[in-house]
Write a protein that holds these residues in place. Sequence first.
Motif, PDB file in Angstrom:
ATOM      1  N   UNK A   1     -10.296  21.125  61.359  1.00  5.09           N
ATOM      2  CA  UNK A   1     -11.103  21.841  60.090  1.00  5.09           C
ATOM      3  C   UNK A   1     -11.072  23.148  60.403  1.00  5.09           C
ATOM      4  N   UNK A   2     -10.026  23.886  59.713  1.00  8.03           N
ATOM      5  CA  UNK A   2      -9.936  25.351  60.058  1.00  8.03           C
ATOM      6  C   UNK A   2     -11.210  26.317  59.470  1.00  8.03           C
ATOM      7  N   UNK A   3     -11.592  25.834  58.491  1.00  9.73           N
ATOM      8  CA  UNK A   3     -12.737  26.483  57.806  1.00  9.73           C
ATOM      9  C   UNK A   3     -13.298  25.634  56.600  1.00  9.73           C
ATOM     10  N   UNK A   4     -14.334  24.989  57.262  1.00  5.99           N
ATOM     11  CA  UNK A   4     -14.963  23.691  56.569  1.00  5.99           C
ATOM     12  C   UNK A   4     -16.463  23.685  56.708  1.00  5.99           C
ATOM     13  N   UNK A   5     -17.062  23.591  55.375  1.00  4.70           N
ATOM     14  CA  UNK A   5     -18.583  23.468  55.197  1.00  4.70           C
ATOM     15  C   UNK A   5     -19.557  24.629  55.045  1.00  4.70           C
ATOM     16  N   UNK A   6     -18.763  25.577  54.783  1.00  4.80           N
ATOM     17  CA  UNK A   6     -19.705  26.879  54.526  1.00  4.80           C
ATOM     18  C   UNK A   6     -18.938  27.447  53.193  1.00  4.80           C
ATOM     19  N   UNK A   7     -19.841  28.122  52.448  1.00  8.68           N
ATOM     20  CA  UNK A   7     -19.455  28.785  51.325  1.00  8.68           C
ATOM     21  C   UNK A   7     -18.948  27.863  50.163  1.00  8.68           C
ATOM     22  N   UNK A   8     -17.830  28.438  49.286  1.00  2.00           N
ATOM     23  CA  UNK A   8     -17.356  27.597  48.233  1.00  2.00           C
ATOM     24  C   UNK A   8     -16.563  26.557  48.852  1.00  2.00           C
ATOM     25  N   UNK A   9     -16.521  25.409  48.562  1.00  2.00           N
ATOM     26  CA  UNK A   9     -15.954  24.348  49.099  1.00  2.00           C
ATOM     27  C   UNK A   9     -14.408  24.307  48.321  1.00  2.00           C
ATOM     28  N   UNK A  10     -14.005  25.214  47.523  1.00  2.00           N
ATOM     29  CA  UNK A  10     -12.565  25.272  47.253  1.00  2.00           C
ATOM     30  C   UNK A  10     -11.938  26.263  47.864  1.00  2.00           C
ATOM     31  N   UNK A  11     -12.694  26.926  48.816  1.00  2.00           N
ATOM     32  CA  UNK A  11     -12.098  27.814  50.031  1.00  2.00           C
ATOM     33  C   UNK A  11     -12.003  27.140  51.046  1.00  2.00           C
ATOM     34  N   UNK A  12     -12.380  25.724  51.256  1.00  2.00           N
ATOM     35  CA  UNK A  12     -12.389  24.882  52.749  1.00  2.00           C
ATOM     36  C   UNK A  12     -10.860  24.741  52.838  1.00  2.00           C
ATOM     37  N   UNK A  13     -10.541  24.820  54.272  1.00  2.00           N
ATOM     38  CA  UNK A  13      -9.068  24.800  54.656  1.00  2.00           C
ATOM     39  C   UNK A  13      -9.105  23.738  56.089  1.00  2.00           C
ATOM     40  N   UNK A  14      -8.309  22.489  55.581  1.00  2.00           N
ATOM     41  CA  UNK A  14      -8.127  21.526  56.584  1.00  2.00           C
ATOM     42  C   UNK A  14      -6.784  21.214  56.841  1.00  2.00           C
ATOM     43  N   UNK A  15      -6.349  21.337  58.212  1.00  2.00           N
ATOM     44  CA  UNK A  15      -4.999  21.229  58.618  1.00  2.00           C
ATOM     45  C   UNK A  15      -4.888  19.384  58.737  1.00  2.00           C
ATOM     46  N   UNK A  16      -3.821  18.865  58.139  1.00  2.00           N
ATOM     47  CA  UNK A  16      -3.609  17.662  58.466  1.00  2.00           C
ATOM     48  C   UNK A  16      -2.359  17.310  59.066  1.00  2.00           C
ATOM     49  N   UNK A  17      -2.367  16.880  60.387  1.00  2.00           N
ATOM     50  CA  UNK A  17      -1.219  16.634  61.295  1.00  2.00           C
ATOM     51  C   UNK A  17      -0.907  15.293  61.366  1.00  2.00           C
ATOM     52  N   UNK A  18       0.259  14.862  61.152  1.00  2.00           N
ATOM     53  CA  UNK A  18       0.908  13.432  60.977  1.00  2.00           C
ATOM     54  C   UNK A  18       1.837  13.508  62.044  1.00  2.00           C
ATOM     55  N   UNK A  19       1.821  12.590  63.037  1.00  2.00           N
ATOM     56  CA  UNK A  19       2.921  12.471  63.975  1.00  2.00           C
ATOM     57  C   UNK A  19       4.005  11.647  63.325  1.00  2.00           C
ATOM     58  N   UNK A  20       5.246  12.185  63.399  1.00  2.00           N
ATOM     59  CA  UNK A  20       6.516  11.457  62.717  1.00  2.00           C
ATOM     60  C   UNK A  20       7.618  11.530  63.811  1.00  2.00           C
ATOM     61  N   UNK A  21       8.553  10.408  63.682  1.00  2.00           N
ATOM     62  CA  UNK A  21       9.480  10.267  64.249  1.00  2.00           C
ATOM     63  C   UNK A  21      10.746   9.917  63.627  1.00  2.00           C
ATOM     64  N   UNK A  22      11.890  10.040  63.918  1.00  2.00           N
ATOM     65  CA  UNK A  22      13.183   9.512  63.144  1.00  2.00           C
ATOM     66  C   UNK A  22      13.316   8.063  63.783  1.00  2.00           C
ATOM     67  N   UNK A  23      13.116   6.937  62.840  1.00  2.00           N
ATOM     68  CA  UNK A  23      13.717   5.706  62.842  1.00  2.00           C
ATOM     69  C   UNK A  23      14.945   5.373  63.898  1.00  2.00           C
TER      70      UNK A  23
END
Length: 273
Positions: free
Chosen positions: A251-273
Amino acid sequence: MFTIGDFAHLGRVSVRMLRHYDATGLLPPARVDPSTGYRFYTAAQLQRLNRLVALKDLGLTLDQVRVVLDEELPVEQLHGMLSLRRAELRQQIAADTARLRRVEARLRAIEREGTMPADEIVVKPVPAVRVARLSATAASYDPQDIGPVIQPLYPQLFERLGRAGVTPSGCGIATYEPAPGDEVLVHAGVTVTVEPSPSYGFEVVDLPALTEAATVVHRGAMDDVDVTYQAVAAWIEAHGYKQNGFAREVYLNYGEGDPADWLTELQLEITKP
């Protein structure tokens, strides 16, 4: 005394309903003019009308309402019944509102299918990080099950951090683990620099580094996160990767101010099969 029209206005009901209550014997007028047939009511009858309408709103049939009214329940007991019904209605409204938000989110996901540019997805290593966290189990990974579980955890976590004199050193990070059946173990965390201690009312754990992760910044409330998740999933498949486990939500910027401005980085671990 009041005419049926005036009494209907005072009681916030229709004249038609008053005639129906008269016909069923639930609320006969105090007097009926023998020559004109006009109905007249007294102010005292508003008490019975109030109880009648309230009991109907509780879901009782008119026959059941008659029994309750004839028993002349004490005000305290009637108040308790109405308070319980009020709580049930509020709960139903909350459930319906949440359902509406989910439907709207699905519609937005459909409307925005394939619209996320591929250059918004960044493949990068994610370093190990230490977090303080509280955990709970959700019935599934469905947003309607995750939200009510994770949302109360963060206020509890920050309250306990304050009691322990621990200051967060960075962002909040939510992680998830599979549990038996469809259940999901939810971890609400925030980065810290302290050592683990049994005296804390929370865990202090090190999240392992991710050698390679597909990451993207989701903009807006988490109600719409499905759109972003699905875009990343399509990218992972198109580029020949395999996803390992649940995503981390930073949660880079979440829960305060305009919800349209909230920022959440999603991190999905990946590998090559």
